[in-house]
Design a protein around this motif. Sequence first.
Motif, PDB file in Angstrom:
ATOM      1  N   ALA A   1       0.818  -1.221   0.000  1.00 53.70           N
ATOM      2  CA  ALA A   1       0.000   0.000   0.000  1.00 53.70           C
ATOM      3  C   ALA A   1       0.847   1.264   0.000  1.00 53.70           C
ATOM      4  CB  ALA A   1      -0.932  -0.016   1.207  1.00 53.70           C
TER       5      ALA A   1
ATOM      6  N   THR B   1      -8.244   3.336   0.076  1.00 47.30           N
ATOM      7  CA  THR B   1      -7.037   2.954  -0.668  1.00 47.30           C
ATOM      8  C   THR B   1      -5.922   3.982  -0.595  1.00 47.30           C
ATOM      9  OG1 THR B   1      -7.729   3.937  -2.788  1.00 47.30           O
ATOM     10  CG2 THR B   1      -8.476   1.694  -2.311  1.00 47.30           C
TER      11      THR B   1
ATOM     12  N   GLU C   1      -4.420   1.096  -5.005  1.00 50.80           N
ATOM     13  CA  GLU C   1      -5.000   0.615  -6.260  1.00 50.80           C
ATOM     14  C   GLU C   1      -4.521   1.470  -7.434  1.00 50.80           C
ATOM     15  OE1 GLU C   1      -9.223   0.387  -5.761  1.00 50.80           O
ATOM     16  OE2 GLU C   1      -9.107  -1.289  -4.333  1.00 50.80           O
TER      17      GLU C   1
END
Length: 262
Positions: free
Chosen positions: A21, A94, A114
Motif C-alpha cells: 500500500a 485505498t 490501487e
Amino acid sequence: MSSEQDHAAFRRRREQSVRAAQGALALVTTAWIERPTTIDGVPGTWAPTPAGDGVALTATEADEITVDGRVVDGTVVVHPHDGMTPSRVRFDDTRTGYVIQRGRGVGVRIWDAESDAIARFEGFATYDHDPAWVVEGRFEPGSVEATVGRSQGGERVERMAGTVRATIQGHEVALLAMPDGDALQIVFADATTGDETYGVGRFLFVRPRRDGSVELDLNRAIVPPCAMSDQFDCPLPPAQNRLPFAIRAGEQRPRFADAAAA
C-alpha cells in the motif's frame, strides 16, 4: 536454506514490497509545500508550519481525512515520516499519505493501494541467479562528502559512510556507500546501465560484519524506486561508482502491461 532458496525468498519479498500500500508502485503524488496550497486529487489545504516541524493541514469533518486515526476538523500539524513522532494520514480505503522533509523543504506524498502502476505491474526482468556474483569485500568507514546527481535533475552533496572495496570479476573496485540505518546503500552504474538495465543505475544494500568484512550479493542489485514511479527523486551513482564493466546480475527493469491492454 540453500542459496537458490534464499534468493527465491528474497525475490518474493521484493515483489511484495513494491506492491504494498505504500510500496514504490503506489506513490502517485509528491507535492512540495512552500505556501498554503491544495493538492490535486485529495481534499484539504496544506501549508508549511512556522516552526518547520511538518505541514499544517486544514480540513473539515466532511473531507473525512484522518491523521493518526482522528478525523480532522480544523487545523492539525502532520509531522514528518522520518521524525521522532511521525504522523499517518488516511484519505479513504485505498489512499494514504505522509510528510517528508528534505533539503528543499517539506512535502506530502500520496499513496494509492490501487494505483495504475500496481494494476499493470508484471514483475521484474532479472538476470538468472548465479553464485559467482556473490563476492567478499571490506568496508572502510570514513565520513566523506560526494556530489550526487538526482534523477529529476540537479545535484546534492551527500555524506558517505565510507568505502567498500572488493574484487568483482577480476576488477578491483572502491565503491562509495551511503548510510542506511544499520546497513549501507551502494548506488552504482555499470556497462549494462541504460541498455540491458535501468538507465538511472541500480542499488545494492549490504551490512558490514563487526570485523569490517562484507558480503556483496550482486544478485540482489535492485532498480531504484524512480523506475516504478516518477514521483521519486533518486540519487544517481557518484563518479567513483560508475563501473566500466558489465554486472549481469540482479534486476534489469520492472515490467508493465501495456496501458491500452490493461
